[in-house]
Design a protein around this motif. Structure first.
Motif, mmCIF file in Angstrom:
data_model
loop_
_atom_site.group_PDB
_atom_site.id
_atom_site.type_symbol
_atom_site.label_atom_id
_atom_site.label_comp_id
_atom_site.label_asym_id
_atom_site.label_seq_id
_atom_site.Cartn_x
_atom_site.Cartn_y
_atom_site.Cartn_z
ATOM 1 N N GLU A 297 13.913 30.315 19.071
ATOM 2 C CA GLU A 297 12.650 30.990 18.824
ATOM 3 C C GLU A 297 11.703 31.047 20.014
ATOM 4 O O GLU A 297 10.712 31.762 19.983
ATOM 5 C CB GLU A 297 11.938 30.317 17.641
ATOM 6 C CG GLU A 297 12.732 30.349 16.339
ATOM 7 C CD GLU A 297 13.020 31.772 15.875
ATOM 8 O OE1 GLU A 297 12.177 32.655 16.113
ATOM 9 O OE2 GLU A 297 14.100 31.998 15.293
ATOM 10 N N PHE A 298 11.976 30.295 21.066
ATOM 11 C CA PHE A 298 11.067 30.303 22.207
ATOM 12 C C PHE A 298 11.843 29.919 23.458
ATOM 13 O O PHE A 298 12.907 29.310 23.387
ATOM 14 C CB PHE A 298 9.892 29.339 21.991
ATOM 15 C CG PHE A 298 10.302 27.889 21.948
ATOM 16 C CD1 PHE A 298 10.124 27.076 23.053
ATOM 17 C CD2 PHE A 298 10.866 27.343 20.803
ATOM 18 C CE1 PHE A 298 10.514 25.742 23.024
ATOM 19 C CE2 PHE A 298 11.246 26.013 20.757
ATOM 20 C CZ PHE A 298 11.071 25.211 21.860
ATOM 21 N N ALA A 299 11.305 30.295 24.603
ATOM 22 C CA ALA A 299 11.970 30.024 25.878
ATOM 23 C C ALA A 299 10.908 29.754 26.937
ATOM 24 O O ALA A 299 10.401 30.690 27.568
ATOM 25 C CB ALA A 299 12.852 31.199 26.292
ATOM 26 N N PRO A 300 10.534 28.489 27.155
ATOM 27 C CA PRO A 300 9.534 28.182 28.174
ATOM 28 C C PRO A 300 10.012 28.584 29.565
ATOM 29 O O PRO A 300 11.212 28.566 29.853
ATOM 30 C CB PRO A 300 9.375 26.668 28.081
ATOM 31 C CG PRO A 300 9.949 26.280 26.767
ATOM 32 C CD PRO A 300 11.011 27.279 26.469
ATOM 33 N N ALA A 301 9.081 28.935 30.409
ATOM 34 C CA ALA A 301 9.404 29.216 31.803
ATOM 35 C C ALA A 301 9.766 27.920 32.509
ATOM 36 O O ALA A 301 9.229 26.855 32.183
ATOM 37 C CB ALA A 301 8.213 29.865 32.499
#
Length: 415
Positions: A297-301
């Motif tokens: 659901e999310f992909a941090p830099a």
């Protein structure tokens, strides 16, 4: 020096070749091993975590950062309130006023403490006692505080109860071994003991759903396991929503709570939806360790990374870098190793993996590497990288713009 007040308009990390080459160019004058914080990526992550929290305050988990200036910068951003520390000594350091650096006024210690010297310092300092909250899950921990400084000889000690958030599934317990307080009845019983006991003030609760926040639901190459994880997490969420709400209500019937903390970077959306929680603990997503590559659901830099130098060529298809054994905590396995990310396509030698003083790397890209070239790595877990370096170089707008010390660089080692 660090300003995350504005979310960047661009995401340069989307172009991997340009991003890693940019970090190489910006830090060319620095000798590896060197660690960097990309300011744009850090700001992006800070704002994206606020988006995911949907208005619920985020308490910064310092264990996942361990850089004081990053903590200060993030806490200046509306939506971030207070720190979840990992030891009492750390909490006292963060909360203490120093020349030119005011203390953080709301620090919760996320784990029970047995630091007698730190307990004594807390007990005899009115300002620190008003800013720092201890975590407890048993009467024995209260006994330890009393044994260090009796109630009549100290400041009132603020405490919070940790509720176990693990799930008792069909095959047994799923989660991490933290608090023994699992049921609403147990939480109320401990709360009643605290409020009747002199020298303590019950001000909060906490529950960390590790099996949701800390377990990636999309591990690469393991589709069957991923389906099992998602099945477990759906059922664990449903059970925890009901049990945590009942436990919080039971404790609130005994004491007025200032906060109920839950969550983690991996479960910001879920914890935000839980009406029983007033805040969310999160920190790993600020730096974006490669652990989060396993989430849907999310992909941090990749806001932090570290570079190592190539120092030898044992054969044509292998380049060896100096160092590399910066292994993350947790169950030993490949997912705890630092990941070589640039040049792309490098792999560690199966019989050596990440070594304390050397790490052989093979692959097509290795053939072009020469002594003095650098290889970029991402650490598995965000804050643990800070234990290996004294400072982080700050990179912004394609150039190095300064540096900030890690806890280690400030002479602070808490665990």
């Amino acid at each position: 020096m660090i300003d995350v007040s504005a979310k960047p308009a661009t995401q340069p990390w989307r172009d991997e070749a340009a991003y890693w080459q940019g970090l190489t160019d910006a830090t060319r004058e620095l000798d590896p091993p060197c660690a960097v914080i990309h300011l744009g990526a850090l700001a992006h992550n800070a704002h994206d975590m606020l988006r995911r929290a949907a208005g619920k305050p985020i308490r910064v988990a310092s264990k996942s950062v361990r850089v004081r200036e990053v903590l200060d910068a993030v806490l200046a951003l509306p939506g971030y309130e207070g720190v979840l520390a990992y030891t009492l000594s750390e909490a006292l350091w963060l909360a203490a006023d120093e020349p030119g650096r005011p203390g953080i006024r709301d620090v919760v210690v996320g784990y029970p403490t047995a630091e007698r010297g730190a307990i004594a310092r807390l007990a005899h300092d009115a300002a620190l006692a008003a800013r720092v909250t201890l975590m407890v899950d048993s009467v024995a921990q209260l006994d330890l505080v009393d044994a260090v400084v009796p109630p009549g000889q100290r400041e009132i000690v603020r405490v919070a109860i940790e509720l176990d958030a693990s799930w008792n599934g069909p095959a047994g317990r799923v989660g991490v071994w933290r608090s023994p307080v699992h049921t609403p009845a147990a939480a109320r019983s401990l709360a009643e003991h605290i409020v009747e006991r002199p020298g303590f003030a019950l001000v909060g609760m906490m529950s960390y759903e590790a099996q949701i926040a800390g377990q990636g639901d999309d591990p690469a190459g393991r589709p069957a396991f991923a389906r099992t994880v998602r099945w477990m997490q759906r059922r664990s969420k449903a059970e925890l929503l009901e049990r945590r709400a009942e436990a919080v209500a039971s404790v609130r019937a005994v004491a007025e709570l200032e906060f109920v903390n839950g969550g983690g970077t991996g479960s910001l959306e879920f914890t935000s939806s839980d009406a029983s929680c007033t805040e969310i603990a999160a920190g790993s997503g600020l730096f974006g360790g490669h652990l989060f590559d396993n989430y849907r659901e999310f992909a941090p830099a990749p806001a932090t990374a570290f570079a190592l130098s190539v120092v030898r060529r044992p054969r044509r298809e292998t380049a060896t870098v100096l160092g590399g054994g910066w292994i993350a905590s947790g169950p030993p396995g490949p997912d705890r190793l630092p990941r070589p990310v640039w040049p792309a396509g490098l792999e560690m030698a199966p019989r050596e993996m990440a070594g304390e003083v050397q790490t052989p790397l093979s692959g097509a890209a290795a053939e072009a590497l020469r002594p003095g070239d650098r290889v970029w790595f991402r650490h598995t877990k965000s804050g643990e990288l800070a234990e290996h370096v004294n400072e982080f170089a700050l990179v912004g707008d394609g150039a190095a713009v300064g540096s900030v010390p890690s806890y280690r660089g400030e002479g602070r080692a808490f665990l």
